[in-house]
Design a protein around this motif. Structure first.
Motif, short mmCIF file in Angstrom:
data_model
loop_
_atom_site.label_atom_id
_atom_site.label_comp_id
_atom_site.label_asym_id
_atom_site.label_seq_id
_atom_site.Cartn_x
_atom_site.Cartn_y
_atom_site.Cartn_z
N SER A 162 0.81 -1.22 0.00
CA SER A 162 0.00 0.00 0.00
C SER A 162 0.84 1.27 0.00
O SER A 162 0.31 2.37 0.07
N VAL A 163 2.16 1.11 -0.09
CA VAL A 163 3.06 2.26 -0.07
C VAL A 163 3.42 2.65 -1.50
O VAL A 163 3.60 1.78 -2.36
N SER A 164 3.52 3.95 -1.76
CA SER A 164 3.84 4.43 -3.11
C SER A 164 5.28 4.07 -3.48
O SER A 164 6.11 3.79 -2.61
N MET A 165 5.57 4.10 -4.80
CA MET A 165 6.92 3.80 -5.29
C MET A 165 7.93 4.78 -4.68
O MET A 165 9.03 4.40 -4.30
N ILE A 201 12.25 -4.70 0.50
CA ILE A 201 11.69 -3.54 -0.20
C ILE A 201 12.07 -3.58 -1.68
O ILE A 201 11.25 -3.29 -2.56
N GLN A 202 13.31 -3.95 -1.94
CA GLN A 202 13.76 -3.99 -3.34
C GLN A 202 12.97 -5.01 -4.15
O GLN A 202 12.65 -4.77 -5.32
N GLU A 203 12.64 -6.14 -3.55
CA GLU A 203 11.83 -7.14 -4.25
C GLU A 203 10.46 -6.58 -4.60
O GLU A 203 9.92 -6.83 -5.68
N GLU A 204 9.88 -5.80 -3.69
CA GLU A 204 8.58 -5.18 -3.96
C GLU A 204 8.70 -4.16 -5.08
O GLU A 204 7.83 -4.09 -5.97
N LEU A 205 9.77 -3.39 -5.09
CA LEU A 205 10.00 -2.42 -6.17
C LEU A 205 10.14 -3.13 -7.52
O LEU A 205 9.59 -2.69 -8.53
N LYS A 212 8.06 -4.56 -12.89
CA LYS A 212 7.70 -5.58 -13.88
C LYS A 212 6.28 -5.36 -14.38
O LYS A 212 5.99 -5.51 -15.57
N LYS A 213 5.38 -5.02 -13.46
CA LYS A 213 3.98 -4.79 -13.84
C LYS A 213 3.87 -3.59 -14.77
O LYS A 213 3.10 -3.59 -15.73
N ILE A 214 4.67 -2.55 -14.49
CA ILE A 214 4.65 -1.34 -15.32
C ILE A 214 5.17 -1.64 -16.71
O ILE A 214 4.64 -1.20 -17.73
N ASP A 215 6.27 -2.43 -16.76
CA ASP A 215 6.87 -2.80 -18.06
C ASP A 215 5.93 -3.70 -18.85
O ASP A 215 5.94 -3.72 -20.04
#
Length: 199
Positions: free
Chosen positions: A162-165, A187-191, A196-199
């Protein structure tokens, strides 16, 4: 000698020793896994060496030794896990001087040897005898290279979703600054998942 090359399949909490981790190495041709019990510091160091893009504010011991090796014109050629005695793995780190071609072999704990190998992208080998004595055949789900690090232990907290990029990046920077590498990797795994979803 006919050495067998190993790849790093992941790091998980040790089921047998409290406060320790299990480094899982695999012989790709046979899928035989070699579990090596390592300490928390070594687990973090190997994970950071694999990640490449997380840099602690101050160099860790393995980073410092890497810089020393490079400054003396040596490079780490390979790591060989050559025997196991009473559950303890014995390893050599093989170096070569890029100017004189001189070779240097140092005895090392396997956890330290692997932590150094990942920093030089050097291959890790073992013998058929070690595979016969300590290897196990496990069926594991395929994991991507990005998910290998702490693949069985670090899952993103529900709160991270629920935290922004932008906030995640701030949290990552803070975790690295505080040398809380477990949280930083989480945190890096979540980023990475979001990118990946954006790409």
């Amino acid at each position: 000698m006919d050495y067998k090359q190993l790849i790093i399949r992941g790091i998980s909490y040790s089921q047998t020793q409290s406060g320790a981790y299990a480094l899982l190495l695999e012989h790709e041709e046979t899928n035989i896994k070699l579990p090596v019990v390592i300490g928390n510091f070594e687990a973090q160091s190997i994970s950071l060496g694999l990640e490449k893009d997380i840099h602690p504010p101050r160099p860790l011991t393995h980073d410092l030794f890497t810089k020393f090796i490079v400054s003396t014109n040596y490079k780490l050629v390979s790591v060989i896990i050559y025997q196991i005695v009473d559950g303890v793995f014995f390893s050599n780190i093989n170096f070569k001087n890029s100017e004189t071609e001189e070779e240097l072999i140092l005895d090392a704990r396997t956890s330290d040897a692997v932590a150094m190998a990942v920093r030089f992208d050097a291959p890790i080998y073992t013998t058929q005898q070690v595979l016969n004595e300590a290897g196990i055949l496990l069926e594991l789900e395929e994991v991507s290279k990005e998910d290998e690090t702490f693949s069985e232990t670090v899952q993103p907290e529900d709160s991270l979703t629920s935290v922004s990029m932008e906030e995640l990046q701030k949290l990552l920077d803070e975790a690295v600054k505080e040398e809380d590498f477990d949280t930083a990797l989480e945190i890096q795994e979540e980023l990475k998942r979001r990118k990946k979803k954006i790409d």
